[in-house]
Structure formats: structure tokens, C-alpha cells
Design an enzyme around this catalytic site. Structure first.
Site, PDB file in Angstrom:
ATOM      1  CE1 TYR A 107     -52.484  -2.280 -52.630  1.00  0.00           C
ATOM      2  CE2 TYR A 107     -52.444  -0.273 -53.930  1.00  0.00           C
ATOM      3  CZ  TYR A 107     -52.555  -0.899 -52.706  1.00  0.00           C
ATOM      4  OH  TYR A 107     -52.737  -0.156 -51.579  1.00  0.00           O
ATOM      5  CE  LYS A 122     -55.026 -13.752 -41.251  1.00  0.00           C
ATOM      6  NZ  LYS A 122     -55.134 -13.485 -39.798  1.00  0.00           N
ATOM      7  CG  ASP A 135     -53.772 -11.287 -37.229  1.00  0.00           C
ATOM      8  OD1 ASP A 135     -52.620 -11.706 -37.475  1.00  0.00           O
ATOM      9  OD2 ASP A 135     -54.703 -12.039 -36.885  1.00  0.00           O
ATOM     10  CG  ASP A 144     -52.060   0.972 -48.588  1.00  0.00           C
ATOM     11  OD1 ASP A 144     -51.483   2.070 -48.636  1.00  0.00           O
ATOM     12  OD2 ASP A 144     -53.299   0.843 -48.603  1.00  0.00           O
ATOM     13  CG  ASP A 153     -51.864   5.218 -44.113  1.00  0.00           C
ATOM     14  OD1 ASP A 153     -50.897   5.403 -44.885  1.00  0.00           O
ATOM     15  OD2 ASP A 153     -52.975   5.754 -44.270  1.00  0.00           O
TER      16      ASP A 153
HETATM   17  C1  IPM Z   1     -49.882   4.799 -50.771  1.00  0.00           C
HETATM   18  C2  IPM Z   1     -51.261   5.200 -51.202  1.00  0.00           C
HETATM   19  C3  IPM Z   1     -51.599   4.536 -52.535  1.00  0.00           C
HETATM   20  C4  IPM Z   1     -51.550   3.036 -52.324  1.00  0.00           C
HETATM   21  C5  IPM Z   1     -52.932   4.961 -53.151  1.00  0.00           C
HETATM   22  C6  IPM Z   1     -52.987   6.452 -53.347  1.00  0.00           C
HETATM   23  C7  IPM Z   1     -53.219   4.223 -54.426  1.00  0.00           C
HETATM   24  O1  IPM Z   1     -52.206   4.905 -50.223  1.00  0.00           O
HETATM   25  O2  IPM Z   1     -48.911   5.089 -51.495  1.00  0.00           O
HETATM   26  O3  IPM Z   1     -49.744   4.204 -49.701  1.00  0.00           O
HETATM   27  O4  IPM Z   1     -52.546   2.435 -51.891  1.00  0.00           O
HETATM   28  O5  IPM Z   1     -50.507   2.445 -52.587  1.00  0.00           O
HETATM   29 MN    MN Z   2     -51.358   4.073 -48.419  1.00  0.00          MN
END
Ligand code: IPM
Ligand code: MN
Length: 364
Positions: free
Chosen positions: A142, A192, A224, A248, A252
Site C-alpha cells: 500500500y 507467503k 493461499d 485486506d 473480505d
Molecule cells: C479496506 C478497504 C480499503 C483497503 C480501500 C478502500 C482502500 O478495502 O479497508 O479493507 O484496501 O484497505
Molecule cells: Mn478491503
């Protein structure tokens, strides 16, 4: 009695809708316990680009640094999505994370039993899912340089850089170890190491810290294989710690296990008590302005704010209990209604606030 100045960055999309409700809940809790909470707003993201041409104002960051905590909504939306745009809403979020030095992003994942049906997984052990992902938040792909797109030999090229120092790795794994101690004392360190140099350094540091902290059991997984294990046996995890990009992606994935991104809060912490609290979900432009977003992730983020930045665990627990109760009693916004009757953002918050008051009254 506690005094606190709380910064609020509502951001874009449903961000303003859900942070408004989280602030109402914080005000309610403040009144019930006799605390003095003051709030001030700062622009961020696409909204800030529209108003000021940048995704974050330096003076906003300075003001937030002097606050007790930051409640953050969400940023982004199709309006600002042009890949060639010089500044993007996400730049604001990243600048806040970096500027506040909040290197440990804590994302708890739990399953609410009444919402089991909303999860895409069918594992019989789903009800016992209860883990925390600690995502490194201010390093890796990032932020590291070089990061750019350029033209050479007739085509465009791009580079991102993944870089980590030992101390960056060490401090975030220490956060995970500390959290594990108050839970089931198990850390899964994810890297990794079979391909990446940063992964090998990560694993070395993790193994050393594991030796130094024998009371906490640590295992190591490749990312993975961890992605797979998360859907096959999510109930076996306690604390997962990993670098920025892997965190990240895995969070999700972890979020859908629980049935709805609309239920999951997060806290981003650094070396001081000043933390940043935001729902895991994004700005959800498709439902923005309709008043139907689930405010519970933002409200649960405000509970984490009370616990981690203001040192008010009883107040935090009260909010979390109230969320359990409204869910148990069947209050559902559209995202968790499974096609059944749904209430609005405001109605959900009203129900929650009434429950907070009732629980508090019963305590006294
Ligand atoms: C998160 C989001 C952010 C990230 C984006 C919006 C930049 O996906 O907080 O997980 O990738 O960190
Ligand atoms: Mn995210």
C-alpha cells in the site's frame, strides 16, 4: 466521568448515514453514564475531493491527531473511479491511516446465531466461529515506493513495491499475541514465505516472537492455504495476523462467512490510545441515500472506540449486548433480512438505542 473529543469523518456513500447513527448511540451512552463526549466532523474521500480538490486536508489530520479517537465512515464511489484521476477517495483513507500511525487493524469476525442462514457456508460448526484478524495497516504494497506507472519501449509499465522492516513486523505480531492472550491463546501467522522475501522475513520474526512467548501457541500458514482453511474450517481460528494486502483480501473473505459485511466493525490502533474506528463495509454507492444501510457495523465500531481509545469497557459491552438483543428479537435491515421484512437505518438505530437504555436501566 470521562471527557473525550471524538473526530468524525463520514466520507462517501452510506458513510454519513451510518456514522450519524453511531454518533447518536455514543451520545446516548455518554448521557447514560455521565460522560462528556464532544464531536467534530472533517471531510474525507470523494466528498473532500469535490469540496477541496484533495481527498484529505492536512489541517484535518492535525485536528484528528489532537482528538481522543476517530470514527470513520467509508470512502469511494463510481463518481471518482476514473483510473487516470490524479487523486482518489482511497488516498484520503490511506493518508489518515499513515498519518495517525495506526499500524494494527483489528477485525473481529463472529457469527450471530439468528443470522446463520445468511451465511453462504453450511458448516455445522459455523455458530462457533469467533476469530480476530489483525491486519498490518501502514506498510507493504500500500505504501512502499517505487509505486508508479510509466511508459518505456512503446508500452506502459507499472510497479508496486512490497517492503517491510523487522520492527514493522514485530510490533503488529505483538498486538496479535497480546489479543490472543485474552482469548484462546492461539495465533496463526500468515505469509507467503515460499515466494516472497517479505514473507520469509515475516516468518522469521514470527518464529522468534513465538519462542519468546511460549504461553501463546503459534502456527504459520501460507496465505493461499489460509484462504482455503477460512471457508473449510473457520471455527478453528482464534487470532490471525498478516501483512497489509493479504489482510485486506482475507478480511473480505472472513466477513462473508458471518453472513453480512453490515455487521462487522474494525479498530485501527497504533502506539497511543488514539485509534480509528470504521465499519468493514465500504461506501455501498448502490444503496446510498436510501436510508436502508445497516448501521450496526458502525455502531459496533463505536463500541470498539469506547473500549480501546476511551478505556470504557462496560459502556462498550452495553452496546454489544444491545446488538445481540436486537438481532435476537428479529430487527433486520435489508442486508440481513434474507428476503423478509426489513427496517430502515434510522429504525434499526432507534431500536438499538431503546435497547441500550433498557439494558442500562436494568443494571441500576
Ligand atoms: C479496506 C478497504 C480499503 C483497503 C480501500 C478502500 C482502500 O478495502 O479497508 O479493507 O484496501 O484497505
Ligand atoms: Mn478491503
Amino acid at each position: 466521568m470521562a471527557k473525550a473529543r471524538i473526530a468524525v469523518m463520514p466520507g462517501d456513500g452510506i458513510g454519513p448515514e451510518v456514522t450519524t447513527e453511531a454518533v447518536r448511540v455514543l451520545r446516548t451512552v455518554g448521557d447514560l453514564f455521565g460522560h462528556r463526549f464532544e464531536f467534530f466532523e472533517e471531510p474525507v474521500g470523494g466528498t473532500c475531493i469535490d469540496q477541496h480538490g484533495v481527498a484529505l486536508l492536512p489541517e484535518s489530520l492535525r485536528r484528528v491527531r489532537r482528538a481522543s479517537a476517530l470514527l470513520f465512515g467509508a470512502v469511494g464511489g463510481p463518481k471518482w473511479d476514473d483510473p487516470r484521476a490524479p487523486t482518489r477517495p482511497e488516498d484520503g483513507l490511506l493518508a489518515v491511516r499513515k498519518g495517525l500511525g495506526v499500524f494494527a487493524n483489528i477485525r473481529p469476525v463472529r457469527v450471530y446465531e439468528p443470522l446463520l442462514g445468511a451465511s453462504p457456508l453450511k458448516s455445522p460448526a459455523l455458530a462457533s466461529v469467533d476469530f480476530i484478524v489483525v491486519r498490518e495497516l501502514t506498510g507493504g504494497l500500500y505504501f512502499a515506493k517505487p509505486k508508479r506507472i510509466w511508459e518505456s519501449r512503446g508500452e506502459r509499465r507499472a510497479v508496486d513495491t512490497c517492503a517491510y522492516s523487522e520492527s514493522e513486523i514485530e510490533r503488529v505480531i505483538k498486538v496479535a499475541i497480546g489479543l490472543a492472550r485474552s482469548r484462546r491463546s492461539k495465533v496463526t501467522s500468515v505469509d507467503k514465505a515460499n515466494v516472497m522475501a517479505t514473507g520469509r522475513l515475516w516468518r522469521e520474526v514470527a518464529m522468534r516472537l513465538s519462542k519468546e512467548n511460549p504461553d501463546v501457541q503459534m502456527d504459520h500458514m501460507l496465505v493461499d492455504s489460509c484462504a482455503m482453511a477460512l471457508v473449510v474450517r473457520p471455527e478453528t481460528f482464534d487470532v490471525i495476523v498478516t501483512e497489509n494486502t493479504f489482510g485486506d483480501i482475507l478480511t473480505d473473505e472472513a466477513a462473508v462467512i458471518s453472513g453480512s459485511m453490515g455487521m462487522l466493525p474494525s479498530a485501527s490502533l497504533g502506539s497511543s490510545t488514539l485509534g480509528m474506528y470504521e465499519p468493514i463495509h465500504g461506501s455501498a454507492p448502490d444503496i446510498a441515500g436510501k436510508g436502508i444501510a445497516n448501521p450496526l457495523a458502525a455502531i459496533l465500531s463505536s463500541a470498539m472506540l469506547l473500549r480501546h481509545s476511551l478505556g470504557l469497557p462496560a459502556e462498550a459491552r452495553l452496546i454489544e449486548q444491545a446488538v445481540d438483543e436486537v438481532i435476537a428479537e428479529g430487527a433486520r435491515t435489508a442486508d440481513i433480512a434474507s428476503g423478509g421484512a426489513a427496517i430502515s437505518t434510522r429504525e434499526m438505530a432507534d431500536t438499538l438505542i431503546a435497547t441500550v437504555k433498557a439494558l442500562r436501566a436494568a443494571q441500576r
